[in-house]
Design a protein around this motif. Structure first.
Motif, PDB file in Angstrom:
ATOM      1  N   TRP A  87      -4.397   2.055   5.546  1.00  0.00           N
ATOM      2  CA  TRP A  87      -3.900   3.182   5.611  1.00  0.00           C
ATOM      3  C   TRP A  87      -2.426   3.629   5.870  1.00  0.00           C
ATOM      4  O   TRP A  87      -1.940   4.464   5.351  1.00  0.00           O
ATOM      5  N   PHE A  88      -1.700   2.685   6.678  1.00  0.00           N
ATOM      6  CA  PHE A  88      -0.296   2.743   6.660  1.00  0.00           C
ATOM      7  C   PHE A  88       0.469   2.456   5.552  1.00  0.00           C
ATOM      8  O   PHE A  88       1.299   3.200   5.189  1.00  0.00           O
ATOM      9  N   TRP A  89       0.167   1.606   4.626  1.00  0.00           N
ATOM     10  CA  TRP A  89       0.571   1.557   3.370  1.00  0.00           C
ATOM     11  C   TRP A  89       0.276   2.623   2.231  1.00  0.00           C
ATOM     12  O   TRP A  89       1.219   2.772   1.643  1.00  0.00           O
ATOM     13  N   ARG A  90      -0.816   3.098   2.778  1.00  0.00           N
ATOM     14  CA  ARG A  90      -1.052   4.268   1.485  1.00  0.00           C
ATOM     15  C   ARG A  90      -0.430   5.511   1.871  1.00  0.00           C
ATOM     16  O   ARG A  90       0.229   6.055   1.053  1.00  0.00           O
ATOM     17  N   ILE A  91      -0.033   5.446   3.263  1.00  0.00           N
ATOM     18  CA  ILE A  91       0.859   6.523   3.764  1.00  0.00           C
ATOM     19  C   ILE A  91       2.295   6.298   3.041  1.00  0.00           C
ATOM     20  O   ILE A  91       2.930   7.489   2.674  1.00  0.00           O
ATOM     21  N   VAL A  92       2.784   5.395   3.195  1.00  0.00           N
ATOM     22  CA  VAL A  92       4.011   4.744   2.699  1.00  0.00           C
ATOM     23  C   VAL A  92       3.962   4.955   1.375  1.00  0.00           C
ATOM     24  O   VAL A  92       5.210   5.729   1.023  1.00  0.00           O
ATOM     25  N   PHE A  93       3.212   4.669   0.254  1.00  0.00           N
ATOM     26  CA  PHE A  93       3.262   4.941  -1.021  1.00  0.00           C
ATOM     27  C   PHE A  93       3.112   6.591  -1.378  1.00  0.00           C
ATOM     28  O   PHE A  93       3.993   7.063  -2.206  1.00  0.00           O
ATOM     29  N   VAL A  94       2.458   7.069  -0.288  1.00  0.00           N
ATOM     30  CA  VAL A  94       2.510   8.647  -0.709  1.00  0.00           C
ATOM     31  C   VAL A  94       3.771   9.133  -0.568  1.00  0.00           C
ATOM     32  O   VAL A  94       4.164  10.082  -1.294  1.00  0.00           O
ATOM     33  N   ALA A  95       4.058   8.951   0.718  1.00  0.00           N
ATOM     34  CA  ALA A  95       5.619   9.322   0.990  1.00  0.00           C
ATOM     35  C   ALA A  95       6.689   9.014   0.095  1.00  0.00           C
ATOM     36  O   ALA A  95       7.681   9.758  -0.449  1.00  0.00           O
ATOM     37  N   LEU A  96       6.736   7.780  -0.264  1.00  0.00           N
ATOM     38  CA  LEU A  96       7.418   7.392  -1.437  1.00  0.00           C
ATOM     39  C   LEU A  96       7.306   8.214  -2.782  1.00  0.00           C
ATOM     40  O   LEU A  96       8.439   8.262  -3.521  1.00  0.00           O
ATOM     41  N   THR A  97       6.288   8.495  -3.238  1.00  0.00           N
ATOM     42  CA  THR A  97       5.768   9.129  -4.216  1.00  0.00           C
ATOM     43  C   THR A  97       6.612  10.504  -4.314  1.00  0.00           C
ATOM     44  O   THR A  97       6.969  11.089  -5.156  1.00  0.00           O
ATOM     45  N   MET A  98       6.350  11.084  -2.858  1.00  0.00           N
ATOM     46  CA  MET A  98       6.966  12.516  -2.935  1.00  0.00           C
ATOM     47  C   MET A  98       8.452  12.378  -2.943  1.00  0.00           C
ATOM     48  O   MET A  98       9.132  13.488  -3.196  1.00  0.00           O
ATOM     49  N   CYS A  99       8.886  11.531  -2.811  1.00  0.00           N
ATOM     50  CA  CYS A  99      10.465  11.344  -2.591  1.00  0.00           C
ATOM     51  C   CYS A  99      10.835  10.693  -4.154  1.00  0.00           C
ATOM     52  O   CYS A  99      11.239   9.602  -4.279  1.00  0.00           O
ATOM     53  N   ALA A 100      10.765  11.299  -5.038  1.00  0.00           N
ATOM     54  CA  ALA A 100      11.283  11.415  -6.508  1.00  0.00           C
ATOM     55  C   ALA A 100      10.174  10.470  -7.298  1.00  0.00           C
ATOM     56  O   ALA A 100      10.768   9.539  -8.286  1.00  0.00           O
ATOM     57  N   GLY A 101       9.156  10.380  -6.836  1.00  0.00           N
ATOM     58  CA  GLY A 101       8.198   9.240  -7.727  1.00  0.00           C
ATOM     59  C   GLY A 101       8.331   7.735  -7.458  1.00  0.00           C
ATOM     60  O   GLY A 101       7.593   7.002  -8.196  1.00  0.00           O
ATOM     61  N   GLY A 102       9.150   7.326  -6.381  1.00  0.00           N
ATOM     62  CA  GLY A 102       9.356   6.075  -6.280  1.00  0.00           C
ATOM     63  C   GLY A 102       8.032   5.037  -5.976  1.00  0.00           C
ATOM     64  O   GLY A 102       8.115   4.068  -6.502  1.00  0.00           O
ATOM     65  N   GLY A 103       7.469   5.560  -4.944  1.00  0.00           N
ATOM     66  CA  GLY A 103       5.986   5.194  -4.690  1.00  0.00           C
ATOM     67  C   GLY A 103       5.088   4.719  -5.884  1.00  0.00           C
ATOM     68  O   GLY A 103       4.532   3.914  -5.866  1.00  0.00           O
ATOM     69  N   MET A 104       5.105   5.863  -6.682  1.00  0.00           N
ATOM     70  CA  MET A 104       4.056   5.657  -7.875  1.00  0.00           C
ATOM     71  C   MET A 104       4.676   4.392  -8.819  1.00  0.00           C
ATOM     72  O   MET A 104       3.790   3.698  -9.049  1.00  0.00           O
ATOM     73  N   LEU A 105       5.705   4.605  -8.829  1.00  0.00           N
ATOM     74  CA  LEU A 105       6.185   3.409  -9.966  1.00  0.00           C
ATOM     75  C   LEU A 105       6.302   1.993  -9.268  1.00  0.00           C
ATOM     76  O   LEU A 105       5.770   0.936  -9.707  1.00  0.00           O
ATOM     77  N   LEU A 106       6.514   1.810  -7.732  1.00  0.00           N
ATOM     78  CA  LEU A 106       6.547   0.630  -7.282  1.00  0.00           C
ATOM     79  C   LEU A 106       4.965   0.173  -7.113  1.00  0.00           C
ATOM     80  O   LEU A 106       4.808  -1.224  -7.380  1.00  0.00           O
ATOM     81  N   TYR A 107       4.013   1.093  -6.848  1.00  0.00           N
ATOM     82  CA  TYR A 107       2.504   0.792  -6.851  1.00  0.00           C
ATOM     83  C   TYR A 107       2.196   0.332  -8.066  1.00  0.00           C
ATOM     84  O   TYR A 107       1.424  -0.665  -8.446  1.00  0.00           O
ATOM     85  N   PHE A 108       2.404   1.038  -9.396  1.00  0.00           N
ATOM     86  CA  PHE A 108       2.107   0.564 -10.541  1.00  0.00           C
ATOM     87  C   PHE A 108       2.734  -0.754 -10.788  1.00  0.00           C
ATOM     88  O   PHE A 108       1.847  -1.671 -11.499  1.00  0.00           O
ATOM     89  N   LEU A 109       3.651  -0.946 -10.603  1.00  0.00           N
ATOM     90  CA  LEU A 109       4.435  -2.313 -10.691  1.00  0.00           C
ATOM     91  C   LEU A 109       3.751  -3.660 -10.180  1.00  0.00           C
ATOM     92  O   LEU A 109       3.360  -4.505 -10.538  1.00  0.00           O
TER      93      LEU A 109
END
Length: 118
Positions: A87-109
């Motif tokens: 759950w910690f990592w899920r929150i990190v990716f959501v937070a990174l996604t809210m900051c210019a979409g970087g979390g979504m790109l990182l997760y996808f890669l």
């Protein structure tokens, strides 16, 4: 490379501790039975290298989770690797996604390039 040269190279790697006893036996069997189909009991599981830096071994052992997954298993794999909850990592990716979409790109890669666990 001839079979004898390959066997000598494997023996050298085994003696230096790069190959475990099980890995050495499987590799030797593969060289001796070249061209033959592997038996049903032969498994070729991924094993992290024995030598080297612990950080490199940890990165090489990183796999996406089959059990702890919501989408691709990336957060479950990170949880298993780091010892932190998924759950910690899920929150990190959501937070990174809210900051210019970087979390979504990182997760996808990571979803594309990190293999799933066996």
């Amino acid at each position: 490379m001839s079979d004898s040269e390959e066997l000598n190279r494997l023996a050298d790697l085994h003696q230096r501790g790069v190959l475990s006893d099980e890995e050495f036996a499987r590799a030797k069997d593969r060289v001796l039975n070249a061209g033959a189909r592997p038996s049903a009991s032969t498994t070729y599981a991924y094993a992290a290298p024995q030598g080297g830096a612990p950080a490199v071994n940890a990165i090489n052992a990183f796999r996406r989770s089959r059990d702890d997954r919501w989408i691709g298993g990336v957060c479950g794999g990170l949880a298993r690797l780091s010892g932190l909850a998924a759950w910690f990592w899920r929150i990190v990716f959501v937070a990174l996604t809210m900051c210019a979409g970087g979390g979504m790109l990182l997760y996808f890669l990571l979803w594309i390039f990190v293999p799933i666990e066996d």
